[in-house]
Design a protein around this motif. Sequence first.
Motif, PDB file in Angstrom:
ATOM      1  N   SER A 111       5.196  -4.473   4.425  1.00 24.56           N
ATOM      2  CA  SER A 111       6.660  -4.383   4.499  1.00 24.56           C
ATOM      3  C   SER A 111       7.259  -5.377   5.487  1.00 24.56           C
ATOM      4  O   SER A 111       8.482  -5.465   5.619  1.00 24.56           O
ATOM      5  N   GLY A 112       6.392  -6.108   6.210  1.00 18.29           N
ATOM      6  CA  GLY A 112       6.876  -7.111   7.149  1.00 18.29           C
ATOM      7  C   GLY A 112       6.916  -6.664   8.599  1.00 18.29           C
ATOM      8  O   GLY A 112       7.259  -7.461   9.484  1.00 18.29           O
ATOM      9  N   LYS A 113       6.564  -5.408   8.873  1.00 15.78           N
ATOM     10  CA  LYS A 113       6.508  -4.964  10.270  1.00 15.78           C
ATOM     11  C   LYS A 113       5.330  -5.624  10.969  1.00 15.78           C
ATOM     12  O   LYS A 113       4.292  -5.875  10.360  1.00 15.78           O
ATOM     13  N   LYS A 114       5.501  -5.887  12.257  1.00 17.17           N
ATOM     14  CA  LYS A 114       4.457  -6.556  13.027  1.00 17.17           C
ATOM     15  C   LYS A 114       4.075  -5.723  14.246  1.00 17.17           C
ATOM     16  O   LYS A 114       4.951  -5.209  14.939  1.00 17.17           O
ATOM     17  N   PHE A 115       2.779  -5.621  14.465  1.00 14.72           N
ATOM     18  CA  PHE A 115       2.265  -4.835  15.586  1.00 14.72           C
ATOM     19  C   PHE A 115       1.293  -5.681  16.407  1.00 14.72           C
ATOM     20  O   PHE A 115       0.521  -6.464  15.857  1.00 14.72           O
ATOM     21  N   SER A 116       1.332  -5.494  17.703  1.00 18.08           N
ATOM     22  CA  SER A 116       0.444  -6.202  18.622  1.00 18.08           C
ATOM     23  C   SER A 116      -0.903  -5.499  18.705  1.00 18.08           C
ATOM     24  O   SER A 116      -1.006  -4.275  18.550  1.00 18.08           O
ATOM     25  N   GLY A 160       2.461   2.179   8.934  1.00 18.13           N
ATOM     26  CA  GLY A 160       2.560   1.266   7.798  1.00 18.13           C
ATOM     27  C   GLY A 160       1.391   0.314   7.695  1.00 18.13           C
ATOM     28  O   GLY A 160       1.338  -0.515   6.784  1.00 18.13           O
ATOM     29  N   ILE A 161       0.430   0.418   8.620  1.00 17.85           N
ATOM     30  CA  ILE A 161      -0.748  -0.449   8.595  1.00 17.85           C
ATOM     31  C   ILE A 161      -1.726   0.048   7.541  1.00 17.85           C
ATOM     32  O   ILE A 161      -2.006   1.251   7.464  1.00 17.85           O
ATOM     33  N   GLU A 162      -2.251  -0.881   6.732  1.00 13.10           N
ATOM     34  CA  GLU A 162      -3.142  -0.505   5.645  1.00 13.10           C
ATOM     35  C   GLU A 162      -4.194  -1.595   5.438  1.00 13.10           C
ATOM     36  O   GLU A 162      -4.071  -2.718   5.936  1.00 13.10           O
TER      37      GLU A 162
END
Length: 348
Positions: A111-116, A160-162
């Motif tokens: 979905s375009g979300k970004k996580f460190s 949302g991480i997959e």
Amino acid sequence: MSLPKVDETIELIKKLVEIPSPSGNTNEVISFVEGYLTDLEVETKRNRKGGLIATLPGEDQSNHRMLTAHVDTLGAMVKEIKPSGRLKLDLIGGYKYNAIEGEYCEIETASGKKFSGTILMHQTSVHVYKDAGKAERNQANMEVRVDEKVSSPEQVRELGIEVGDFVSLDPRVQVLDNGFIKSRHLDDKASVGILLQLIRSVKKGQVALPYTTHFLISNNEEIGYGGNSNITPETVEYLAVDMGAMGDGQTTDEYTASICVKDASGPYHYGLRKNLVRLAEENNIGYKLDIYPYYGSDASAAIRAGNDIVHGLVGPGIDSSHAYERTHKDSIEETTKLLWYYIQADLV
């Protein structure tokens, strides 16, 4: 008519390496390059693989040449969400896990979300694991610690991480006052910066090129097939601009242009190689001839795809390829000069 300024090229390279672009997820950096060329009023088009082709018309439109550099980089994908909430990786491109131990990274969801996150050994803590220093750096032992309050697969998926999400590596780019630039992904964004600045100088200086010249910014080189298509039937010469690899037994350094005579795909075109050497010597350009035994380029891929072309490979010398890389502005400048004279020279 003037050559590109090396300091401006390095600033552009810095911008490029700061844009995440692991092979398979390169739209953002391709859009950046597209915008750069649009501002110069250069004709561009995207191929179906997502690469970008820029064309500068030449006096001879029946014989073409093509230069290519790749904007895709090494990276990874989420292979598995572990019971602990940490992530198992599957690597994109040819490198080893030890080259990314302790590295900061970014996970981008569909979905375009970004996580460190941080890439670590499972057995990192020396206060807990007796074999912390001896355990093998491999897929089973390396994992991503996500910088969120997660300790289970369910909590990770709620973010949302997959499986299949792209993981990019922090480039940690630094430009030093003494001319060195160190960063991940100088392979091959240093060369992309050089080509973009070359196009800019041709346009701004209204330089008349002898042949119609295409510039392919490829986006799948690290996985083997970035530059193997979209080569016009009129193309006679195809020159890959990619890093020169340094190490024991190599002549390449960080201060000259590297001209590859052979890599894992075999020898490059002898006539084109000799023409590049002639141009370097006539114009007082520092260069080194070299063989890269474990290397393949977009020019190699183009030949393997059956294209009837004269192929070559040049580029700046890069230390510690596919790890935390470094080069010097001298190598950027010498490579730029060689290409400047090349695009104005006769075909072999």
